[in-house]
Design an enzyme around this catalytic site. Structure first.
Site, PDB file in Angstrom:
ATOM      1  N   GLU A 160       0.843  -1.192   0.000  1.00  0.00           N
ATOM      2  CA  GLU A 160       0.000   0.000   0.000  1.00  0.00           C
ATOM      3  C   GLU A 160       0.881   1.246   0.000  1.00  0.00           C
ATOM      4  OE1 GLU A 160      -2.614   2.648  -0.315  1.00  0.00           O
ATOM      5  OE2 GLU A 160      -3.321   0.552  -0.346  1.00  0.00           O
ATOM      6  N   ASP A 163      -6.661   2.309  -8.426  1.00  0.00           N
ATOM      7  CA  ASP A 163      -7.103   3.693  -8.624  1.00  0.00           C
ATOM      8  C   ASP A 163      -7.137   4.012 -10.111  1.00  0.00           C
ATOM      9  OD1 ASP A 163      -7.397   6.492  -8.679  1.00  0.00           O
ATOM     10  OD2 ASP A 163      -6.434   6.664  -6.717  1.00  0.00           O
TER      11      ASP A 163
END
Length: 202
Positions: free
Chosen positions: A58, A107
């Site tokens: 992440e 994303d």
């Protein structure tokens, strides 16, 4: 806790690896989620299959801290690592090999000027090919058509993956793992189309 929803992966800061490498147990099958956010997907996987090891990558450090606190509280074998996955798979995993890699709803970076920030590209897929053991699985899902096409092109052109659904074909059998990320749950609940890809490392 309020967490930034967007981080520019092209910032110079991310060229260096700033995370903490996980302690890997070679006796356990390794599953990796790239872009894990709060790691809901991995925690549910770990609750079902606790004999395996789960590592989430992440780029938002606050999420990494949140995930690792939850893992400590629950005792589930989940670890989050702060990194830019396109650049640092080798730094995180060394010579370790994964049994599965998941890329769940990356994303989309919709603005044309921001499309170079998208995560799933030939560079990432080449790194995933090195991480996966022979016969291991790569599973990708997105609710953005352009991202689905980009991911398919990167995998089909890499040369190290066999598409279980057939060349240049989407996986139509649904999510085979029985657990969902928050984004997948929201997409299904609101009736959004989801495109999925399932590949074997060859």
């Amino acid at each position: 806790m309020r967490i930034r929803q967007h981080v520019n992966p092209l910032e110079l800061f991310f060229e260096q690896f700033h995370g903490v490498t996980p302690v890997l147990d070679p006796a356990r099958e390794l599953e990796v989620e790239i872009g894990c956010a709060d790691a809901q997907f991995l925690f549910e996987r770990a609750a079902r299959e606790p004999t395996r090891q789960y590592v989430g990558l992440e780029i938002r450090e606050d999420y990494v801290e949140q995930v690792n606190r939850r893992a400590a509280q629950t005792g589930l074998p989940v670890t989050a690592v702060f990194c830019q996955a396109q650049l640092h798979l080798r730094d995180v995993f060394g010579d370790a090999q994964a049994h599965r890699v998941f890329i769940n709803f990356p994303d989309p970076w919709f603005k044309r000027a921001h499309r170079t920030r998208r995560m799933v590209d030939p560079v990432l897929i080449a790194g995933v090919a090195k991480l996966l053991a022979a016969g291991a699985e790569l599973f990708v899902q997105t609710d953005v058509w352009e991202l689905a096409l980009d991911a398919m092109a990167a995998c089909e052109n890499d040369g190290h993956f066999a598409n279980r659904a057939g060349e240049w074909t989407f996986w139509r059998a649904g999510n085979p793992y029985g657990v969902r990320s928050w984004r997948e749950q929201n997409a299904e609940d609101t009736g959004l189309a989801i495109w999925r890809l399932m590949y074997d490392r060859v």
